[in-house]
Write a protein that holds these residues in place. Structure first.
Motif, mmCIF file in Angstrom:
data_model
loop_
_atom_site.group_PDB
_atom_site.id
_atom_site.type_symbol
_atom_site.label_atom_id
_atom_site.label_comp_id
_atom_site.label_asym_id
_atom_site.label_seq_id
_atom_site.Cartn_x
_atom_site.Cartn_y
_atom_site.Cartn_z
ATOM 1 N N UNK A 119 0.822 -1.211 0.000
ATOM 2 C CA UNK A 119 0.000 0.000 0.000
ATOM 3 C C UNK A 119 0.863 1.272 0.000
ATOM 4 N N UNK A 120 2.039 1.204 -0.638
ATOM 5 C CA UNK A 120 2.868 2.405 -0.800
ATOM 6 C C UNK A 120 2.231 3.341 -1.825
ATOM 7 N N UNK A 121 2.687 4.561 -1.874
ATOM 8 C CA UNK A 121 2.084 5.566 -2.777
ATOM 9 C C UNK A 121 2.208 5.174 -4.242
ATOM 10 N N UNK A 122 3.021 4.166 -4.549
ATOM 11 C CA UNK A 122 3.151 3.691 -5.922
ATOM 12 C C UNK A 122 1.852 3.052 -6.408
ATOM 13 N N UNK A 123 1.082 2.455 -5.473
ATOM 14 C CA UNK A 123 -0.134 1.725 -5.830
ATOM 15 C C UNK A 123 -1.407 2.490 -5.458
ATOM 16 N N UNK A 124 -1.270 3.730 -5.027
ATOM 17 C CA UNK A 124 -2.449 4.502 -4.649
ATOM 18 C C UNK A 124 -3.268 4.894 -5.882
ATOM 19 N N UNK A 125 -4.569 5.031 -5.684
ATOM 20 C CA UNK A 125 -5.472 5.601 -6.695
ATOM 21 C C UNK A 125 -5.759 7.027 -6.239
ATOM 22 N N UNK A 126 -5.088 7.975 -6.824
ATOM 23 C CA UNK A 126 -5.144 9.353 -6.342
ATOM 24 C C UNK A 126 -6.490 10.020 -6.618
ATOM 25 N N UNK A 127 -7.139 9.643 -7.710
ATOM 26 C CA UNK A 127 -8.441 10.241 -8.046
ATOM 27 C C UNK A 127 -9.487 9.126 -8.102
ATOM 28 N N UNK A 128 -10.112 8.816 -6.987
ATOM 29 C CA UNK A 128 -11.097 7.710 -6.989
ATOM 30 C C UNK A 128 -12.324 7.997 -7.848
ATOM 31 N N UNK A 129 -12.722 9.253 -7.969
ATOM 32 C CA UNK A 129 -13.926 9.580 -8.725
ATOM 33 C C UNK A 129 -13.780 9.219 -10.202
ATOM 34 N N UNK A 130 -12.544 9.145 -10.720
ATOM 35 C CA UNK A 130 -12.346 8.739 -12.109
ATOM 36 C C UNK A 130 -12.919 7.362 -12.356
ATOM 37 N N UNK A 131 -12.845 6.497 -11.351
ATOM 38 C CA UNK A 131 -13.378 5.132 -11.474
ATOM 39 C C UNK A 131 -14.720 4.994 -10.732
ATOM 40 N N UNK A 132 -15.319 6.114 -10.356
ATOM 41 C CA UNK A 132 -16.597 6.160 -9.654
ATOM 42 C C UNK A 132 -16.543 5.416 -8.315
ATOM 43 N N UNK A 133 -15.443 5.741 -7.599
ATOM 44 C CA UNK A 133 -15.298 5.246 -6.239
ATOM 45 C C UNK A 133 -15.493 6.399 -5.272
ATOM 46 N N UNK A 134 -15.940 6.139 -4.046
ATOM 47 C CA UNK A 134 -16.156 7.216 -3.079
ATOM 48 C C UNK A 134 -14.823 7.792 -2.605
ATOM 49 N N UNK A 135 -14.865 9.043 -2.264
ATOM 50 C CA UNK A 135 -13.674 9.702 -1.751
ATOM 51 C C UNK A 135 -13.357 9.198 -0.349
ATOM 52 N N UNK A 136 -12.050 9.146 -0.053
ATOM 53 C CA UNK A 136 -11.594 8.626 1.239
ATOM 54 C C UNK A 136 -11.121 9.777 2.109
ATOM 55 N N UNK A 137 -10.914 9.501 3.363
ATOM 56 C CA UNK A 137 -10.494 10.533 4.318
ATOM 57 C C UNK A 137 -9.632 9.867 5.374
ATOM 58 N N UNK A 138 -8.932 10.701 6.097
ATOM 59 C CA UNK A 138 -8.104 10.206 7.191
ATOM 60 C C UNK A 138 -7.001 9.290 6.715
ATOM 61 N N UNK A 139 -6.830 8.138 7.349
ATOM 62 C CA UNK A 139 -5.735 7.227 6.998
ATOM 63 C C UNK A 139 -6.077 6.261 5.874
#
Length: 321
Positions: A272-292
């Motif tokens: 779960x390093x920043x290499x595998x993060x999905x920075x813009x979830x809305x592009x794939x119609x995923x809900x926005x995340x918060x906190x950790x």
């Protein structure tokens, strides 16, 4: 007259002569024969002598012709060697001439000195000579004394300068050593204080993160966002298939194969390093995340991971093509 008449006349005269010879007595015939023999002998001897003279002349000519180039070469060599010899002789004679000139100059100088002495007048009186000698001795003594004093003064000044320089260097060395010691002390103290404070602060931050993660985890509801049509990613993926084809997934560990991960599973930090993060979830119609929380790609699946603890909070299988 024709040719036949001439031939007939010649033959007639020849016959007449022959008859006359026949008519002469035997003695008259023998005398001319003896004279002819003597003449033939003389002529033969003369011819032999002439031949010998001719051969001798030819030999003399050959010798002269052979001697001419030699004589020419000898003349040329002599003509060439004469200036070289003259130059060599001049060079050999040059040192002697120089020596003679030097000797002449020396004699001229001696004569000039004698004339100058005679022109100055009579010799100095012995009393004056003594005074001059005493003055010279006094001057020498004074010079020696002055030199000794100057040397003593120079030595004293050099010693003083050396002492001052040594003192300055010692002071500088002491100051540098003291500064180094102070720096080391302050550095050690700072390290100790920083380590203590940093370690304490880090522990506090970790505790806070854990608390916040727990609070956020409690707040996150994995079923609530699925009921909202705004995040209907399944229907959106049908019309945007290219958007969900991200290519091959490269695992952070060599030799690691896909394993199905469920909710509550703890991942290693490299997954779960920043290499595998999905920075813009809305592009794939995923809900926005918060906190950790962070949406993370895991092969063709999507995981919602708490990056503070590594816990998997939500999972969508076969999300990507």
């Amino acid at each position: 007259m024709t040719m036949k008449q001439l031939m007939s006349a010649g033959s007639a005269s020849a016959l007449a002569m022959a008859m006359a010879l026949i008519a002469l007595p035997a003695k008259a015939v023998e005398v001319p024969q003896a004279q002819g023999a003597d003449r033939s002998d003389r002529d033969g001897n003369q011819a032999l002598q002439n031949r010998g003279d001719r051969n001798q002349a030819r030999e003399n000519r050959g010798r002269r012709a052979a001697d001419r180039p030699r004589q020419r070469n000898a003349d040329r060599r002599g003509a060439r060697s004469t200036p070289q010899r003259e130059v060599r002789e001049q060079r050999r004679a040059a040192p002697d001439q120089r020596a003679e000139r030097r000797q002449e100059r020396r004699t001229e100088r001696r004569v000039d000195r004698r004339q100058d002495r005679s022109a100055r007048g009579p010799a100095i009186a012995p009393a004056q000579a003594r005074e001059r000698a005493e003055r010279r001795v006094d001057r020498r003594v004074d010079r020696r004394v002055d030199r000794r004093q100057d040397r003593r003064v120079e030595r004293r000044t050099e010693r003083r300068v050396d002492r001052r320089v040594d003192r300055r260097q010692d002071r500088r060395a002491d100051r540098r050593q003291e500064r180094r010691v102070d720096r080391n002390r302050t550095y050690r103290d700072a390290r100790r204080d920083g380590y203590r404070n940093g370690y304490r602060n880090a522990r506090r931050d970790v505790r806070r993160d854990r608390r916040e993660a727990r609070r956020d985890y409690r707040r996150w509801n994995r079923n609530q966002w699925r009921q909202n049509n705004r995040y209907n990613w399944y229907n959106y993926r049908r019309s945007n298939r290219r958007l969900y084809s991200l290519g091959r997934y490269y695992s952070p560990y060599r030799g690691y194969n896909y394993r199905r991960i469920s909710i509550g599973f703890y991942l290693d930090s490299l997954f779960y390093s920043n290499r595998y993060w999905i920075n813009d979830p809305w592009t794939y119609r995923l809900p926005e995340v918060y906190g950790p929380y962070r949406w993370v790609r895991y092969y063709d699946d999507v995981l919602l991971v708490n990056i503070y603890t590594g816990e998997t909070v939500d999972v969508i299988y076969d999300f990507f093509w």
